[in-house]
Scaffold this motif. Structure first.
Motif, PDB file in Angstrom:
ATOM      1  N   SER A 161       0.829  -1.201   0.000  1.00  0.00           N
ATOM      2  CA  SER A 161       0.000   0.000   0.000  1.00  0.00           C
ATOM      3  C   SER A 161       0.867   1.256   0.000  1.00  0.00           C
ATOM      4  O   SER A 161       2.064   1.210   0.269  1.00  0.00           O
ATOM      5  N   GLN A 162       0.233   2.392  -0.308  1.00  0.00           N
ATOM      6  CA  GLN A 162       0.937   3.669  -0.297  1.00  0.00           C
ATOM      7  C   GLN A 162       1.385   4.040   1.105  1.00  0.00           C
ATOM      8  O   GLN A 162       2.401   4.689   1.297  1.00  0.00           O
ATOM      9  N   ASN A 163       0.599   3.638   2.109  1.00  0.00           N
ATOM     10  CA  ASN A 163       0.938   3.930   3.503  1.00  0.00           C
ATOM     11  C   ASN A 163       0.861   2.646   4.323  1.00  0.00           C
ATOM     12  O   ASN A 163      -0.213   2.268   4.798  1.00  0.00           O
ATOM     13  N   PRO A 164       1.986   1.940   4.495  1.00  0.00           N
ATOM     14  CA  PRO A 164       1.974   0.674   5.240  1.00  0.00           C
ATOM     15  C   PRO A 164       1.592   0.813   6.717  1.00  0.00           C
ATOM     16  O   PRO A 164       1.446  -0.200   7.400  1.00  0.00           O
ATOM     17  N   ASP A 165       1.452   2.029   7.213  1.00  0.00           N
ATOM     18  CA  ASP A 165       1.026   2.205   8.602  1.00  0.00           C
ATOM     19  C   ASP A 165      -0.476   1.979   8.779  1.00  0.00           C
ATOM     20  O   ASP A 165      -0.940   1.778   9.901  1.00  0.00           O
ATOM     21  N   LEU A 166      -1.225   2.037   7.689  1.00  0.00           N
ATOM     22  CA  LEU A 166      -2.672   1.865   7.781  1.00  0.00           C
ATOM     23  C   LEU A 166      -3.031   0.392   7.936  1.00  0.00           C
ATOM     24  O   LEU A 166      -2.412  -0.482   7.317  1.00  0.00           O
ATOM     25  N   SER A 167      -4.034   0.127   8.754  1.00  0.00           N
ATOM     26  CA  SER A 167      -4.485  -1.250   8.958  1.00  0.00           C
ATOM     27  C   SER A 167      -5.205  -1.761   7.724  1.00  0.00           C
ATOM     28  O   SER A 167      -5.759  -0.994   6.935  1.00  0.00           O
ATOM     29  N   THR A 168      -5.175  -3.067   7.559  1.00  0.00           N
ATOM     30  CA  THR A 168      -5.890  -3.700   6.457  1.00  0.00           C
ATOM     31  C   THR A 168      -6.914  -4.675   7.020  1.00  0.00           C
ATOM     32  O   THR A 168      -6.848  -5.078   8.185  1.00  0.00           O
ATOM     33  N   THR A 169      -7.843  -5.043   6.191  1.00  0.00           N
ATOM     34  CA  THR A 169      -8.890  -5.971   6.621  1.00  0.00           C
ATOM     35  C   THR A 169      -8.284  -7.343   6.901  1.00  0.00           C
ATOM     36  O   THR A 169      -7.512  -7.874   6.098  1.00  0.00           O
ATOM     37  N   PHE A 170      -8.637  -7.901   8.052  1.00  0.00           N
ATOM     38  CA  PHE A 170      -8.132  -9.221   8.444  1.00  0.00           C
ATOM     39  C   PHE A 170      -9.152 -10.266   7.989  1.00  0.00           C
ATOM     40  O   PHE A 170     -10.238 -10.378   8.554  1.00  0.00           O
ATOM     41  N   VAL A 171      -8.799 -11.001   6.957  1.00  0.00           N
ATOM     42  CA  VAL A 171      -9.718 -11.977   6.369  1.00  0.00           C
ATOM     43  C   VAL A 171      -9.141 -13.375   6.518  1.00  0.00           C
ATOM     44  O   VAL A 171      -8.074 -13.677   5.977  1.00  0.00           O
ATOM     45  N   VAL A 172      -9.851 -14.219   7.245  1.00  0.00           N
ATOM     46  CA  VAL A 172      -9.416 -15.613   7.422  1.00  0.00           C
ATOM     47  C   VAL A 172      -9.986 -16.443   6.276  1.00  0.00           C
ATOM     48  O   VAL A 172     -11.204 -16.434   6.038  1.00  0.00           O
ATOM     49  N   PRO A 173      -9.136 -17.131   5.526  1.00  0.00           N
ATOM     50  CA  PRO A 173      -9.635 -17.917   4.391  1.00  0.00           C
ATOM     51  C   PRO A 173     -10.532 -19.055   4.869  1.00  0.00           C
ATOM     52  O   PRO A 173     -10.400 -19.531   6.010  1.00  0.00           O
ATOM     53  N   PRO A 174     -11.452 -19.498   4.027  1.00  0.00           N
ATOM     54  CA  PRO A 174     -12.349 -20.593   4.415  1.00  0.00           C
ATOM     55  C   PRO A 174     -11.578 -21.889   4.591  1.00  0.00           C
ATOM     56  O   PRO A 174     -10.495 -22.070   4.005  1.00  0.00           O
ATOM     57  N   PRO A 175     -12.105 -22.806   5.381  1.00  0.00           N
ATOM     58  CA  PRO A 175     -11.410 -24.088   5.582  1.00  0.00           C
ATOM     59  C   PRO A 175     -11.413 -24.930   4.319  1.00  0.00           C
ATOM     60  O   PRO A 175     -12.297 -24.802   3.468  1.00  0.00           O
ATOM     61  N   ASN A 176     -10.412 -25.754   4.212  1.00  0.00           N
ATOM     62  CA  ASN A 176     -10.300 -26.676   3.091  1.00  0.00           C
ATOM     63  C   ASN A 176     -11.019 -27.960   3.483  1.00  0.00           C
ATOM     64  O   ASN A 176     -10.521 -28.760   4.270  1.00  0.00           O
ATOM     65  N   ASP A 177     -12.189 -28.155   2.892  1.00  0.00           N
ATOM     66  CA  ASP A 177     -13.014 -29.306   3.285  1.00  0.00           C
ATOM     67  C   ASP A 177     -12.392 -30.637   2.877  1.00  0.00           C
ATOM     68  O   ASP A 177     -12.764 -31.686   3.395  1.00  0.00           O
ATOM     69  N   ASP A 178     -11.463 -30.590   1.932  1.00  0.00           N
ATOM     70  CA  ASP A 178     -10.840 -31.835   1.489  1.00  0.00           C
ATOM     71  C   ASP A 178      -9.810 -32.350   2.481  1.00  0.00           C
ATOM     72  O   ASP A 178      -9.401 -33.505   2.434  1.00  0.00           O
ATOM     73  N   ALA A 179      -9.376 -31.457   3.390  1.00  0.00           N
ATOM     74  CA  ALA A 179      -8.342 -31.850   4.352  1.00  0.00           C
ATOM     75  C   ALA A 179      -8.996 -32.351   5.633  1.00  0.00           C
ATOM     76  O   ALA A 179      -9.678 -31.610   6.323  1.00  0.00           O
ATOM     77  N   LEU A 180      -8.822 -33.633   5.909  1.00  0.00           N
ATOM     78  CA  LEU A 180      -9.369 -34.185   7.143  1.00  0.00           C
ATOM     79  C   LEU A 180      -8.517 -33.765   8.308  1.00  0.00           C
ATOM     80  O   LEU A 180      -7.288 -33.757   8.224  1.00  0.00           O
ATOM     81  N   ASP A 181      -9.141 -33.374   9.405  1.00  0.00           N
ATOM     82  CA  ASP A 181      -8.410 -32.886  10.550  1.00  0.00           C
ATOM     83  C   ASP A 181      -9.161 -33.221  11.815  1.00  0.00           C
ATOM     84  O   ASP A 181     -10.407 -33.106  11.867  1.00  0.00           O
ATOM     85  N   LEU A 182      -8.451 -33.666  12.846  1.00  0.00           N
ATOM     86  CA  LEU A 182      -9.085 -33.985  14.114  1.00  0.00           C
ATOM     87  C   LEU A 182      -9.259 -32.731  14.936  1.00  0.00           C
ATOM     88  O   LEU A 182      -8.391 -31.861  14.973  1.00  0.00           O
ATOM     89  N   ASP A 183     -10.413 -32.614  15.579  1.00  0.00           N
ATOM     90  CA  ASP A 183     -10.646 -31.448  16.434  1.00  0.00           C
ATOM     91  C   ASP A 183      -9.819 -31.575  17.702  1.00  0.00           C
ATOM     92  O   ASP A 183      -9.546 -32.669  18.215  1.00  0.00           O
ATOM     93  N   PHE A 184      -9.391 -30.387  18.236  1.00  0.00           N
ATOM     94  CA  PHE A 184      -8.682 -30.360  19.509  1.00  0.00           C
ATOM     95  C   PHE A 184      -9.682 -30.657  20.605  1.00  0.00           C
ATOM     96  O   PHE A 184     -10.748 -30.059  20.682  1.00  0.00           O
ATOM     97  N   GLN A 185      -9.333 -31.576  21.489  1.00  0.00           N
ATOM     98  CA  GLN A 185     -10.236 -31.955  22.590  1.00  0.00           C
ATOM     99  C   GLN A 185      -9.732 -31.359  23.889  1.00  0.00           C
ATOM    100  O   GLN A 185      -8.553 -31.216  24.101  1.00  0.00           O
TER     101      GLN A 185
END
Length: 270
Positions: A246-270
């Motif tokens: 950006s022109q001014n790196p001091d400015l905040s940007t939108t924090f966007v978390v990408p969607p989960p990858n449904d093809d990747a199987l993952d165990l939930d933390f218990q």
């Protein structure tokens, strides 16, 4: 020869000698140098050189405070954290450094708090020593280290862009953390920094993590599995790299978390 003739000869000889002498122009004293013009010329030359000078990029520090206690060794948490950190540093190292130079530092707290990766330009990080999960959770000591780093103007100069502080944990502090936590959050530089937090699993102290975060759009991120840790760090990576472009790196940007990858199987933390 009469006296009159003798006198005439003397006058003629004098006039003839004078006529034969070379004429000389009067000597003009040298002019004093115009110091004002010289100064103006030097200023113009310096201005011309500045146009071609390469501007030094300003540092943009990214400091991670990571839980490496024994509980992080369960369900693939520490492995996911190691992989996510490596990917983030690798991406930062490839970014253009025209305006901002991304710097990365890692403070871990597992058994004891220490600077696992001293703050350095991402493109200079030759290797990343993997974290090992062990010991208790001395988070208060990690807060002290982070505050000392932020306030050290030799390591983070005043010309640096607003830092990014990231806190992640899967449990609760096991030391006296309240005073160091308040001192960190109240410090001038930490108040100006973008502070992000991730709660890993159901046992994390979400209240404390929520108080640490100061981004209205990302108050706290909850990681339910190893895949979520990767998603959080990808979001951090995108946010920081967007700032550098950006022109001014001091400015905040939108924090966007990408969607989960449904093809990747993952165990939930218990």
């Amino acid at each position: 020869m009469g006296f009159a003739k003798y006198q005439e000869d003397i006058v003629s000889r004098y006039v003839g000698d004078f006529a034969m002498r070379p004429t000389q122009s009067p000597v003009t004293p040298p002019k004093a140098p115009n110091t004002k013009n010289q100064s103006d010329q030097r200023t113009k030359k310096m201005s011309s050189l500045k146009k071609f000078a390469v501007a030094t990029p300003r540092p943009l520090p990214v400091i991670v405070l990571a839980d490496a206690s024994g509980s992080m060794g369960e369900n693939g948490k520490i492995e996911a954290l190691n992989a996510a950190m490596k990917d983030m540093v690798s991406t930062f190292a490839k970014e253009s450094r025209l305006r901002a130079e991304i710097q990365v530092g890692l403070i871990t707290f597992g058994g004891k708090a220490h600077m696992h990766l001293p703050l350095a330009a991402a493109n200079s990080v030759a290797g990343f020593a993997e974290l090992k999960a062990e010991g208790v959770t001395p988070m208060g000591a990690a807060f002290d280290l982070a505050r000392q780093l932020l306030e050290d103007k030799d390591r983070i100069p005043s010309r640096a862009y607003r830092p990014v502080l990231i806190l992640l944990s899967d449990g609760r502090p096991t030391d006296d953390w309240e005073v160091p936590f308040k001192a960190l959050c109240d410090s001038e530089r930490a108040q100006k920094a973008t502070r992000l937090a991730m709660a890993i699993g159901p046992d994390a102290d979400e209240t404390m993590l929520r108080d640490f975060a100061n981004d209205a759009e990302a108050p706290i991120f909850k990681a339910h599995n190893a895949r979520d840790i990767h998603r959080f760090f990808r979001a951090v990576t995108m946010s920081v790299t967007t700032r550098t472009a950006s022109q001014n790196p001091d400015l905040s940007t939108t924090f966007v978390v990408p969607p989960p990858n449904d093809d990747a199987l993952d165990l939930d933390f218990q």
